[in-house]
Design a protein around this motif. Structure first.
Motif, PDB file in Angstrom:
ATOM      1  N   UNK A   1      52.403  21.035  -1.413  1.00 23.69           N
ATOM      2  CA  UNK A   1      51.885  20.994  -2.779  1.00 23.69           C
ATOM      3  C   UNK A   1      50.857  19.864  -2.908  1.00 23.69           C
ATOM      4  N   UNK A   2      50.216  19.816  -4.076  1.00 24.37           N
ATOM      5  CA  UNK A   2      49.293  18.723  -4.366  1.00 24.37           C
ATOM      6  C   UNK A   2      47.843  19.115  -4.128  1.00 24.37           C
ATOM      7  N   UNK A   3      47.041  18.991  -5.177  1.00 24.02           N
ATOM      8  CA  UNK A   3      45.623  19.348  -5.074  1.00 24.02           C
ATOM      9  C   UNK A   3      44.858  18.309  -4.263  1.00 24.02           C
ATOM     10  N   UNK A   4      45.059  17.036  -4.605  1.00 16.46           N
ATOM     11  CA  UNK A   4      44.203  15.994  -4.021  1.00 16.46           C
ATOM     12  C   UNK A   4      44.484  15.754  -2.548  1.00 16.46           C
TER      13      UNK A   4
ATOM     14  N   UNK B   1      49.996  29.054   4.415  1.00 16.88           N
ATOM     15  CA  UNK B   1      49.487  30.318   4.941  1.00 16.88           C
ATOM     16  C   UNK B   1      50.380  30.800   6.086  1.00 16.88           C
ATOM     17  N   UNK B   2      50.539  29.972   7.096  1.00 15.11           N
ATOM     18  CA  UNK B   2      51.415  30.358   8.215  1.00 15.11           C
ATOM     19  C   UNK B   2      52.849  30.572   7.710  1.00 15.11           C
ATOM     20  N   UNK B   3      53.328  29.620   6.913  1.00 16.69           N
ATOM     21  CA  UNK B   3      54.701  29.706   6.392  1.00 16.69           C
ATOM     22  C   UNK B   3      54.924  30.984   5.603  1.00 16.69           C
TER      23      UNK B   3
ATOM     24  N   UNK C   1      66.650  44.096   0.974  1.00 13.60           N
ATOM     25  CA  UNK C   1      65.787  43.258   0.136  1.00 13.60           C
ATOM     26  C   UNK C   1      65.215  44.052  -1.043  1.00 13.60           C
ATOM     27  N   UNK C   2      65.379  43.488  -2.266  1.00  8.76           N
ATOM     28  CA  UNK C   2      64.876  44.171  -3.468  1.00  8.76           C
ATOM     29  C   UNK C   2      63.531  43.613  -3.923  1.00  8.76           C
ATOM     30  N   UNK C   3      63.379  42.272  -3.895  1.00  8.20           N
ATOM     31  CA  UNK C   3      62.236  41.698  -4.604  1.00  8.20           C
ATOM     32  C   UNK C   3      61.953  40.286  -4.088  1.00  8.20           C
ATOM     33  N   UNK C   4      60.673  39.982  -3.965  1.00  8.10           N
ATOM     34  CA  UNK C   4      60.259  38.609  -3.608  1.00  8.10           C
ATOM     35  C   UNK C   4      59.459  38.029  -4.769  1.00  8.10           C
ATOM     36  N   UNK C   5      59.888  36.872  -5.253  1.00 11.59           N
ATOM     37  CA  UNK C   5      59.091  36.127  -6.241  1.00 11.59           C
ATOM     38  C   UNK C   5      58.579  34.888  -5.528  1.00 11.59           C
ATOM     39  N   UNK C   6      57.288  34.631  -5.629  1.00 15.34           N
ATOM     40  CA  UNK C   6      56.741  33.459  -4.923  1.00 15.34           C
ATOM     41  C   UNK C   6      55.851  32.646  -5.865  1.00 15.34           C
ATOM     42  N   UNK C   7      55.714  31.379  -5.518  1.00 21.20           N
ATOM     43  CA  UNK C   7      54.920  30.459  -6.348  1.00 21.20           C
ATOM     44  C   UNK C   7      53.452  30.547  -5.972  1.00 21.20           C
ATOM     45  N   UNK C   8      52.640  30.885  -6.962  1.00 15.39           N
ATOM     46  CA  UNK C   8      51.207  30.663  -6.839  1.00 15.39           C
ATOM     47  C   UNK C   8      50.884  29.472  -7.748  1.00 15.39           C
TER      48      UNK C   8
ATOM     49  N   UNK D   1      44.586  28.135  -0.422  1.00 10.17           N
ATOM     50  CA  UNK D   1      45.805  28.604   0.249  1.00 10.17           C
ATOM     51  C   UNK D   1      46.737  29.319  -0.727  1.00 10.17           C
ATOM     52  N   UNK D   2      46.735  28.927  -2.003  1.00 14.77           N
ATOM     53  CA  UNK D   2      47.585  29.634  -2.972  1.00 14.77           C
ATOM     54  C   UNK D   2      47.011  31.022  -3.243  1.00 14.77           C
ATOM     55  N   UNK D   3      45.702  31.129  -3.305  1.00 19.05           N
ATOM     56  CA  UNK D   3      45.086  32.455  -3.484  1.00 19.05           C
ATOM     57  C   UNK D   3      45.334  33.306  -2.239  1.00 19.05           C
ATOM     58  N   UNK D   4      45.247  32.675  -1.073  1.00 22.63           N
ATOM     59  CA  UNK D   4      45.531  33.410   0.172  1.00 22.63           C
ATOM     60  C   UNK D   4      46.951  33.964   0.138  1.00 22.63           C
ATOM     61  N   UNK D   5      47.873  33.201  -0.451  1.00 23.57           N
ATOM     62  CA  UNK D   5      49.251  33.669  -0.578  1.00 23.57           C
ATOM     63  C   UNK D   5      49.328  34.945  -1.404  1.00 23.57           C
ATOM     64  N   UNK D   6      48.554  34.996  -2.479  1.00 24.36           N
ATOM     65  CA  UNK D   6      48.545  36.207  -3.323  1.00 24.36           C
ATOM     66  C   UNK D   6      47.983  37.402  -2.552  1.00 24.36           C
ATOM     67  N   UNK D   7      46.932  37.152  -1.794  1.00 29.02           N
ATOM     68  CA  UNK D   7      46.308  38.251  -1.031  1.00 29.02           C
ATOM     69  C   UNK D   7      47.245  38.720   0.084  1.00 29.02           C
ATOM     70  N   UNK D   8      47.920  37.755   0.712  1.00 29.59           N
ATOM     71  CA  UNK D   8      48.880  38.093   1.767  1.00 29.59           C
ATOM     72  C   UNK D   8      50.007  38.950   1.191  1.00 29.59           C
ATOM     73  N   UNK D   9      50.496  38.554   0.027  1.00 34.86           N
ATOM     74  CA  UNK D   9      51.571  39.319  -0.626  1.00 34.86           C
ATOM     75  C   UNK D   9      51.101  40.746  -0.892  1.00 34.86           C
ATOM     76  N   UNK D  10      49.872  40.876  -1.337  1.00 34.44           N
ATOM     77  CA  UNK D  10      49.356  42.217  -1.637  1.00 34.44           C
ATOM     78  C   UNK D  10      49.339  43.082  -0.382  1.00 34.44           C
TER      79      UNK D  10
END
Ligand SMILES: NC(=O)c1ccc[n+]([C@@H]2O[C@H](COP(=O)([O-])OP(=O)(O)OC[C@H]3O[C@@H](n4cnc5c(N)ncnc54)[C@H](O)[C@@H]3O)[C@@H](O)[C@H]2O)c1
Length: 337
Positions: A88-91, A105-107, A121-128, A157-166
């Motif tokens: 986490x952490x922007x800076x 990304x790897x994780x 498995x029914x559902x994955x909720x992840x943090x963006x 990397x958070x946006x990459x997480x959304x694309x990976x999920x898709x």
């Protein structure tokens, strides 16, 4: 539900675990306990969870396949995943961008590779994150806005997480919900975040850095509201193969100077403020529309910033002296007078 919870020793993960356990669910916690901030704080959070029935924990690294495969092999009956582990952490993403590739990304990919073999498995909720809105200037931020102008590598990397999920929803039918958290704060919070740093500086009489500009504002969202949103989203699973994202924020952008004033008032000490230019990685303002998640789940934020800061300071006063013993600068004598 039997939930695999990554980032269980983290700020949000700890609170999500508490809520799920209090509802009678089983929680399998996983976290690397990295040293990005106080490992003792992470251990203390786990110490709160350990005695609760239904909680198990394993330390491991999400980016290491053997670590993830081992815990999945022990718990093949996982029904839900809440994926919160991240660098986490922007800076800090300016200082060590590669740490974000490994954890975020790897994780994420290692997790999804394991998840697609879980038969129940029914559902994955992840943090963006709200940071995916980057340089977007249209307020409030809506899920339909373009998110292709990130302002930091963390956001990438958070946006990459959304694309990976898709892609994993499309390829393997996984049901997934990404939640774009907006500045979560509260008890057991993160010492790298502004509200916590401000509280430490104010009590120690040390200068705190406030970035100049009238428009500097954040959509501060109290941790209990974040947790309610995670739990509500988890219970509303999408169709097979659907990946969706929702904002999870308070719809109440507040000047950061107002946060400082509330902390001063609760701590009973005056802040010594040093104005600096805002770093390029920090966006000027965030403001969440939460219409979409409200329409689906009925979720609404209920804790005001005034009440949330009061609850944070109450916890901070009780917890922080222990950290001070461990070398933190904080004391409670209002050194600034
Ligand atoms: N707190 C916020 O305001 C906020 C805002 C937007 C998004 N988020 C996201 O929400 C999630 C939770 O954030 P948080 O505030 O609880 O952060 P946190 O740093 O307190 O928790 C994240 C946890 O993940 C663990 N972790 C990191 N890399 C790991 C790895 N490779 N394997 C296993 N565990 C690993 C860390 O040890 C930590 O305990 C993160 O995905 C973060 O990006 C948080």
């Amino acid at each position: 539900m039997k939930i695999f919870l990554t980032g269980a020793a983290g700020f949000v993960g700890y609170h999500v675990a508490e809520r799920l356990l209090s509802q009678g669910h089983e929680v399998v916690g996983f976290d690397s306990l990295n040293d990005y901030y106080s490992v003792q704080l992470k251990k203390d959070r786990l110490g709160q969870l350990a005695p609760k029935p239904g909680f198990t924990f394993r330390q491991g690294d999400l980016s290491i396949r053997d670590d993830v495969d081992a815990i999945m092999a022990e718990h093949p009956d996982i029904t839900h995943i809440v994926h919160l582990a991240a660098q986490a952490g922007v800076r800090y993403s300016l200082a060590d961008p590669c740490a974000y590739i490994t954890a975020n990304m790897m994780g994420h990919v290692v997790l999804l590779e394991a998840a697609r073999h879980l038969t129940g498995l029914r559902h994955i909720v992840y943090a963006s994150s709200s940071s995916v809105y980057g340089l977007n200037e249209t307020m409030p931020f809506r899920e339909t806005d373009a998110v292709d102008r990130p302002g930091s590598f963390y956001a990438v990397t958070k946006r990459a997480g959304e694309l990976t999920a898709h892609a994993y929803a499309h390829l393997y039918g996984l049901r997934q919900t990404g939640l774009r958290f907006f500045t979560a704060y509260g008890p057991w919070g993160r010492p790298d975040m502004a509200y916590y740093k401000f509280a430490r500086a104010i009590t120690a009489g040390k200068p705190l850095t406030l970035y100049a500009g009238e428009g500097l504002a954040r959509d501060f969202t109290y941790i209990d509201d974040i947790v309610s949103g995670v739990v509500a989203a988890l219970a509303h699973e999408p169709e097979k193969g659907v990946s969706r994202v929702f904002n999870l924020g308070s719809d109440s952008p507040t000047p950061v100077s107002r946060l400082v004033a509330l902390l001063e008032s609760e701590l009973g000490c005056k802040a010594v403020i040093e104005a600096k230019r805002r770093p390029l990685s920090d966006v000027e303002a965030t403001w969440s529309s939460h219409e979409e998640i409200t329409a689906l789940t009925g979720w609404r934020p209920v804790v005001s910033l005034e009440e949330g800061v009061r609850r944070f300071v109450e916890w901070f006063r009780a917890y922080e002296p222990q950290e001070a013993d461990a070398g933190s600068v904080t004391d409670f004598d209002c050194a600034a007078g």
